[in-house]
Structures are given as C-alpha cells and as structure tokens.
Design a protein around this motif. Structure first.
Motif, PDB file in Angstrom:
ATOM      1  N   CYS A  24       0.811  -1.217   0.000  1.00  0.00           N
ATOM      2  CA  CYS A  24       0.000   0.000   0.000  1.00  0.00           C
ATOM      3  C   CYS A  24       0.840   1.261   0.000  1.00  0.00           C
ATOM      4  O   CYS A  24       0.309   2.356  -0.104  1.00  0.00           O
ATOM      5  CB  CYS A  24      -0.901   0.026   1.247  1.00  0.00           C
ATOM      6  N   ASN A  25       2.149   1.127   0.156  1.00  0.00           N
ATOM      7  CA  ASN A  25       2.990   2.298   0.325  1.00  0.00           C
ATOM      8  C   ASN A  25       3.146   3.055  -0.980  1.00  0.00           C
ATOM      9  O   ASN A  25       3.658   2.531  -1.941  1.00  0.00           O
ATOM     10  CB  ASN A  25       4.361   1.842   0.851  1.00  0.00           C
ATOM     11  N   GLN A  26       2.680   4.311  -0.985  1.00  0.00           N
ATOM     12  CA  GLN A  26       2.740   5.128  -2.189  1.00  0.00           C
ATOM     13  C   GLN A  26       3.826   6.197  -2.116  1.00  0.00           C
ATOM     14  O   GLN A  26       3.938   7.010  -3.009  1.00  0.00           O
ATOM     15  CB  GLN A  26       1.378   5.807  -2.409  1.00  0.00           C
ATOM     16  N   GLU A  27       4.620   6.212  -1.037  1.00  0.00           N
ATOM     17  CA  GLU A  27       5.625   7.244  -0.911  1.00  0.00           C
ATOM     18  C   GLU A  27       6.824   6.936  -1.796  1.00  0.00           C
ATOM     19  O   GLU A  27       7.036   5.813  -2.231  1.00  0.00           O
ATOM     20  CB  GLU A  27       6.081   7.377   0.539  1.00  0.00           C
ATOM     21  N   GLU A  28       7.627   7.932  -2.047  1.00  0.00           N
ATOM     22  CA  GLU A  28       8.835   7.766  -2.840  1.00  0.00           C
ATOM     23  C   GLU A  28      10.025   7.602  -1.922  1.00  0.00           C
ATOM     24  O   GLU A  28      10.169   8.303  -0.933  1.00  0.00           O
ATOM     25  CB  GLU A  28       9.039   8.992  -3.737  1.00  0.00           C
ATOM     26  N   GLU A  29      10.892   6.625  -2.234  1.00  0.00           N
ATOM     27  CA  GLU A  29      12.100   6.463  -1.455  1.00  0.00           C
ATOM     28  C   GLU A  29      13.016   7.673  -1.689  1.00  0.00           C
ATOM     29  O   GLU A  29      12.899   8.387  -2.670  1.00  0.00           O
ATOM     30  CB  GLU A  29      12.820   5.177  -1.865  1.00  0.00           C
ATOM     31  N   ALA A  30      13.968   7.857  -0.765  1.00  0.00           N
ATOM     32  CA  ALA A  30      14.905   8.955  -0.921  1.00  0.00           C
ATOM     33  C   ALA A  30      15.724   8.775  -2.192  1.00  0.00           C
ATOM     34  O   ALA A  30      16.002   7.650  -2.608  1.00  0.00           O
ATOM     35  CB  ALA A  30      15.845   9.005   0.290  1.00  0.00           C
ATOM     36  N   TYR A 140      15.165   7.309   7.688  1.00  0.00           N
ATOM     37  CA  TYR A 140      15.705   6.986   9.007  1.00  0.00           C
ATOM     38  C   TYR A 140      14.647   6.516  10.000  1.00  0.00           C
ATOM     39  O   TYR A 140      14.990   6.137  11.126  1.00  0.00           O
ATOM     40  CB  TYR A 140      16.465   8.182   9.593  1.00  0.00           C
ATOM     41  N   PHE A 141      13.354   6.538   9.623  1.00  0.00           N
ATOM     42  CA  PHE A 141      12.315   6.143  10.581  1.00  0.00           C
ATOM     43  C   PHE A 141      11.085   5.677   9.834  1.00  0.00           C
ATOM     44  O   PHE A 141      10.736   6.232   8.784  1.00  0.00           O
ATOM     45  CB  PHE A 141      11.944   7.323  11.494  1.00  0.00           C
ATOM     46  N   VAL A 142      10.432   4.642  10.375  1.00  0.00           N
ATOM     47  CA  VAL A 142       9.183   4.114   9.816  1.00  0.00           C
ATOM     48  C   VAL A 142       8.022   4.578  10.692  1.00  0.00           C
ATOM     49  O   VAL A 142       8.074   4.463  11.920  1.00  0.00           O
ATOM     50  CB  VAL A 142       9.205   2.578   9.766  1.00  0.00           C
ATOM     51  N   SER A 143       6.967   5.079  10.061  1.00  0.00           N
ATOM     52  CA  SER A 143       5.794   5.502  10.810  1.00  0.00           C
ATOM     53  C   SER A 143       4.536   5.181  10.023  1.00  0.00           C
ATOM     54  O   SER A 143       4.589   4.704   8.884  1.00  0.00           O
ATOM     55  CB  SER A 143       5.858   7.003  11.117  1.00  0.00           C
ATOM     56  N   VAL A 144       3.398   5.445  10.639  1.00  0.00           N
ATOM     57  CA  VAL A 144       2.096   5.304   9.986  1.00  0.00           C
ATOM     58  C   VAL A 144       1.132   6.240  10.714  1.00  0.00           C
ATOM     59  O   VAL A 144       1.363   6.595  11.881  1.00  0.00           O
ATOM     60  CB  VAL A 144       1.604   3.836  10.042  1.00  0.00           C
ATOM     61  N   GLU A 240       4.949   5.130   6.180  1.00  0.00           N
ATOM     62  CA  GLU A 240       5.739   6.304   5.818  1.00  0.00           C
ATOM     63  C   GLU A 240       7.181   6.155   6.276  1.00  0.00           C
ATOM     64  O   GLU A 240       7.448   5.540   7.302  1.00  0.00           O
ATOM     65  CB  GLU A 240       5.123   7.556   6.443  1.00  0.00           C
ATOM     66  N   HIS A 241       8.085   6.752   5.513  1.00  0.00           N
ATOM     67  CA  HIS A 241       9.490   6.826   5.888  1.00  0.00           C
ATOM     68  C   HIS A 241       9.868   8.284   6.065  1.00  0.00           C
ATOM     69  O   HIS A 241       9.610   9.106   5.185  1.00  0.00           O
ATOM     70  CB  HIS A 241      10.378   6.186   4.818  1.00  0.00           C
ATOM     71  N   PHE A 242      10.488   8.608   7.193  1.00  0.00           N
ATOM     72  CA  PHE A 242      10.958   9.965   7.434  1.00  0.00           C
ATOM     73  C   PHE A 242      12.349  10.140   6.832  1.00  0.00           C
ATOM     74  O   PHE A 242      13.163   9.216   6.819  1.00  0.00           O
ATOM     75  CB  PHE A 242      11.049  10.264   8.932  1.00  0.00           C
TER      76      PHE A 242
END
Length: 287
Positions: A24-30, A140-144, A240-242
């Motif tokens: 489900c993760n739609q974010e872009e990696e760094a 550096y961090f995983v969140s939701v 999410e990834h910070f």
C-alpha cells in the motif's frame, strides 16, 4: 526518560502495520545519493565547503511541537530527531545549532533552497510531491498515521468516523492529506492547526473529536497521561518513511549526512536514541 505506553508496544504496532500495509505504500524512497568510494566523509568533501556560517557548525531547522521527535522542554529543544542530528554532527566533527520554523514556513524555505539553515530534521515524510523541490536523505524512521480519540469515545476504528466528526490535523502534513482525501467525503470536518501539540490541546478543550497524526506522536501523548486517550491504527494509511530534508543544491552535504547516518546505525548509536525516545524494550523498526 519518556513515559512508555502502558498497554501497547510501539515497535510491535509498527511491525504489525508493516504487514497490514504491505503493497500500500505510495511514498517515494529517498533519491540515491550513493557516491561510491568518494562518499566517505573524510575524502568526499570538506565540511566547511558545504555548510553555512563559520563552516564548523551545522544549522538545522525544526518545527518543535511534535514530541517525541522534537519539542521544547525547559528552554531546550529535545527529542528523537534532535538527538539523531546531534549524533550525526558528532560523526561529522561539527557542532549543531537549531533554528525553529512553523511547518508551512519550513516546507517553503526548503523548496526555495534557503541558505538560512543547512537542512531540516522534523519528522518529515518522503513523498513524491515533496521530492520535486526537496532533497531527502536516506530514510531513518518508519511511521504510519493513527487516530487519537478520548478513551470514552464511541469511535473504535477509522470506519466509525462519519458525518460531523471534527478531526484535528497539523496543517500540510501527511495526516492532513489523509484526512482530506479519505474523511471529508464521509462528512467529517477537517480542522488544520499549525502544530501537533495544538491538535491535542484542541482535543482536550472539546474543539475537535479526534486527532490524526503520526502513530509515535499519538502514543507519546497517550503515555503522558494528561488526559485519557485511545490510539487507533489506520489500516488503509500508507506506511511512511521519514527523511532529513535539504534544499536541492545541498547534494554534497546530503552525501556526508547519509554517511554519518549509516555510521551511527552501524555502531549502535541509533538504537540507543530509539530506546531513549521511542521504545526501550524492542529493537528499532528500520526502513
């Protein structure tokens, strides 16, 4: 030392969310900032060439209303992100100085490639839209996202949120985006506030019925015990990834910061910071 959540392990929740949200993760990696052998901080750059001011101090911007990541206590700024940046600066052989901006102003300054600071550390999610104008470090961090409501609320899942439910969000954050895209169509009223702590003050005063915010922030607020809260995981929210955030021209500094971040993860410093601010009983959930 921060108080710990009495009933739930944050690390366990994050591990669970990783399974629930897989695919489900739609974010872009760094962006890939790997410069090969030249990325070693001792040989790749002279720190003085890439930071502002006297070249010996890294200036880091943050929005200090988001515990446990960054907040003010006794006249000082403290939190997970703060200690992480201090460890990175130490690895780079530099001092660190913090400057404070509201969230909207922080995003604007980064997008404008401001030279008023060197980078930002403010629990910022790596997203494709942000990455168009902002350069991110390695995650550096995983969140939701989670929903926080009073413990006596009849709402027990995000599916219970409906017509007239007033939800506080921090303006311009992923919580704001989620609430707007998923709850307004159900009749919920989304109320943006400038800071995370303002959202919980609004909940305590009865201005709103719930808060959508990063899970660690909701867990931290519940653990403080100022008022009784229950924290509800949102299954359909993306994991999410910070990332630490730089202006687009600060590539060399981002190389160095990524090297330092990798070093403090490898030597156990990151785990110590995670135990201090997030969860003392479980290993970090890494991106």
């Amino acid at each position: 030392m921060k108080k710990r959540l009495l009933m739930l392990s944050l690390a366990a929740i994050l591990v669970l969310s990783a399974f629930v949200l897989v695919g489900c993760n739609q974010e872009e990696e760094a962006p890939d900032l790997d410069a090969g052998s030249d990325s070693n901080v001792e040989t790749h750059i002279a720190l003085a060439d890439v930071v502002s001011g006297d070249g010996l101090t890294i200036t880091v911007a943050t929005e200090p209303t988001y515990p446990p990541f960054q907040s003010r206590e006794g006249g000082e700024v403290v939190g997970f992100d703060i200690d992480l940046v201090k460890a990175i600066a130490e690895e780079l052989g530099a001092e660190v100085e913090f400057t404070f901006l509201e969230w909207d102003a922080l995003l604007t300054a980064l997008s404008a490639d401001s030279r008023d600071f060197d980078f930002a550390a403010s629990a910022m999610t790596i997203r494709p839209d942000r990455a168009e104008t902002i350069l991110f470090s390695d995650p550096y961090f995983v969140s939701v996202q989670a929903l926080a409501v009073p413990s006596d609320s009849s709402v027990n899942s995000i599916a219970d949120v409906g017509e007239g439910f007033r939800v506080a969000v921090q303006n311009g954050t992923t919580g704001h985006i989620f609430a707007t895209e998923n709850l307004e169509e159900k009749g919920a009223v989304v109320r943006p506030y400038q800071g995370g702590q303002e959202c919980f003050l609004a909940l305590a005063s009865g201005e709103v019925d719930g808060v959508i915010i990063d899970l660690p922030v909701a867990v931290n607020q519940a653990a403080l015990g100022d008022f009784d809260l229950k924290t509800i995981l949102i299954p359909q929210a993306d994991q999410e990834h910070f990332g630490l955030a730089f202006g687009k021209s600060r590539t060399d500094l981002a190389y160095a910061v990524n090297d330092a971040l990798a070093a403090i993860i490898a030597d156990g410093t990151y785990a110590e910071i995670y135990a201090r601010w997030i969860d003392a009983d479980n290993d970090p959930v890494m991106p």
